[in-house]
Each structure stands twice: as structure tokens, then as C-alpha cells.
Write a protein that holds these residues in place. Structure first.
Motif, PDB file in Angstrom:
ATOM      1  N   ILE A  52      10.119  -8.646   6.980  1.00  0.00           N
ATOM      2  CA  ILE A  52       9.850  -7.938   5.729  1.00  0.00           C
ATOM      3  C   ILE A  52       8.434  -7.377   5.777  1.00  0.00           C
ATOM      4  O   ILE A  52       7.479  -8.111   6.030  1.00  0.00           O
ATOM      5  CB  ILE A  52      10.033  -8.867   4.524  1.00  0.00           C
ATOM      6  N   SER A  53       8.307  -6.074   5.532  1.00  0.00           N
ATOM      7  CA  SER A  53       6.995  -5.426   5.566  1.00  0.00           C
ATOM      8  C   SER A  53       6.165  -5.846   4.363  1.00  0.00           C
ATOM      9  O   SER A  53       6.681  -6.351   3.362  1.00  0.00           O
ATOM     10  CB  SER A  53       7.160  -3.912   5.573  1.00  0.00           C
ATOM     11  N   ALA A  56       7.361  -4.126   1.287  1.00  0.00           N
ATOM     12  CA  ALA A  56       8.562  -4.719   0.706  1.00  0.00           C
ATOM     13  C   ALA A  56       8.229  -6.006  -0.020  1.00  0.00           C
ATOM     14  O   ALA A  56       8.779  -6.299  -1.081  1.00  0.00           O
ATOM     15  CB  ALA A  56       9.594  -4.979   1.794  1.00  0.00           C
ATOM     16  N   LYS A  57       7.327  -6.797   0.550  1.00  0.00           N
ATOM     17  CA  LYS A  57       6.907  -8.043  -0.115  1.00  0.00           C
ATOM     18  C   LYS A  57       6.244  -7.733  -1.456  1.00  0.00           C
ATOM     19  O   LYS A  57       6.485  -8.414  -2.447  1.00  0.00           O
ATOM     20  CB  LYS A  57       5.955  -8.828   0.777  1.00  0.00           C
ATOM     21  N   ASN A 100       3.508   5.003   4.998  1.00  0.00           N
ATOM     22  CA  ASN A 100       4.594   4.015   5.095  1.00  0.00           C
ATOM     23  C   ASN A 100       5.335   4.136   6.419  1.00  0.00           C
ATOM     24  O   ASN A 100       5.676   3.128   7.043  1.00  0.00           O
ATOM     25  CB  ASN A 100       5.570   4.163   3.927  1.00  0.00           C
TER      26      ASN A 100
END
Length: 112
Positions: A52-53, A56-57, A100
Motif C-alpha cells: 500500500i502506497s 493510499a494509506k 503520483n
């Protein structure tokens, strides 16, 4: 014209449509049976690892790093949109998209 037992084309779907419906129903039944068999046998072994990037976190945590929510800002933006005064900064959006994408690519490069 025959009256009584004539075949009305609108009463039943075309043959191709009936065939597609049967195939869809068969696939759904097979998927349900597979899911039931998997549930009976226990959880399957993991087949992939997920990373998880940080973006995203952050999104999963509910937004900003400090957990604050600026309701006044949301109201101002909402009002500007409804009045037709809201402008989109395409350069800022493009910069974020590029950042991103670079983050995703660098994470992928570090993985290999």
C-alpha cells in the motif's frame, strides 16, 4: 392473420438473448458453487502480495495527516461551484498526477 395461438415476437426474447441469459446464469451458478467449495475447504493460500502506497494509506486514514477537516473550505468550494465561479487549476492537477505516477513507478522499481 391468425387469431389465437400466434407467436408474438415481443412475448419472448430473441434466441441469442435467451442463450446469453442461460450462459450468464450458468456462470453465476458455477461461481457460487466454487465459492461454497472454497469456503468449505478453508481460506485459499495467498496468491499475491500487496503493498500500500503512502498516498493510499493517507486516503484510507481519512484524509490529511493531522486528521483535521475544514468544513468552511468545503462550504466555500461548494458555493463557488453552485455559483459557477469555481475554476479548475489544470496545472496543479497535472503536477499531482505526475507526482503520483512517479511515486508508483519508483516504488515498483525499488521492488524489483
Amino acid at each position: 392473420m391468425k387469431i389465437g395461438h400466434s407467436h408474438d415476437a415481443s412475448a419472448s426474447p430473441p434466441k441469442a438473448e435467451r442463450s446469453a441469459t442461460r450462459k450468464t446464469e450458468a456462470a453465476a451458478t458455477a461461481a457460487t458453487e466454487t465459492a461454497q467449495q472454497t469456503a468449505k475447504a478453508g481460506a485459499p493460500a495467498p496468491s499475491a502480495q500487496v503493498a500500500i502506497s503512502s498516498a493510499a494509506k493517507l486516503a484510507a486514514s481519512g484524509g490529511s495527516d493531522d486528521g483535521s477537516f475544514d468544513a468552511a473550505k468545503v462550504q466555500r468550494i461548494s458555493q463557488a461551484i453552485s455559483e459557477g465561479k469555481f475554476t479548475v487549476n489544470a496545472n496543479a492537477i497535472a503536477d499531482k498526477l505526475v507526482a503520483n505516477a512517479q511515486e508508483l513507478l519508483s516504488a515498483r522499481a525499488n521492488k524489483h
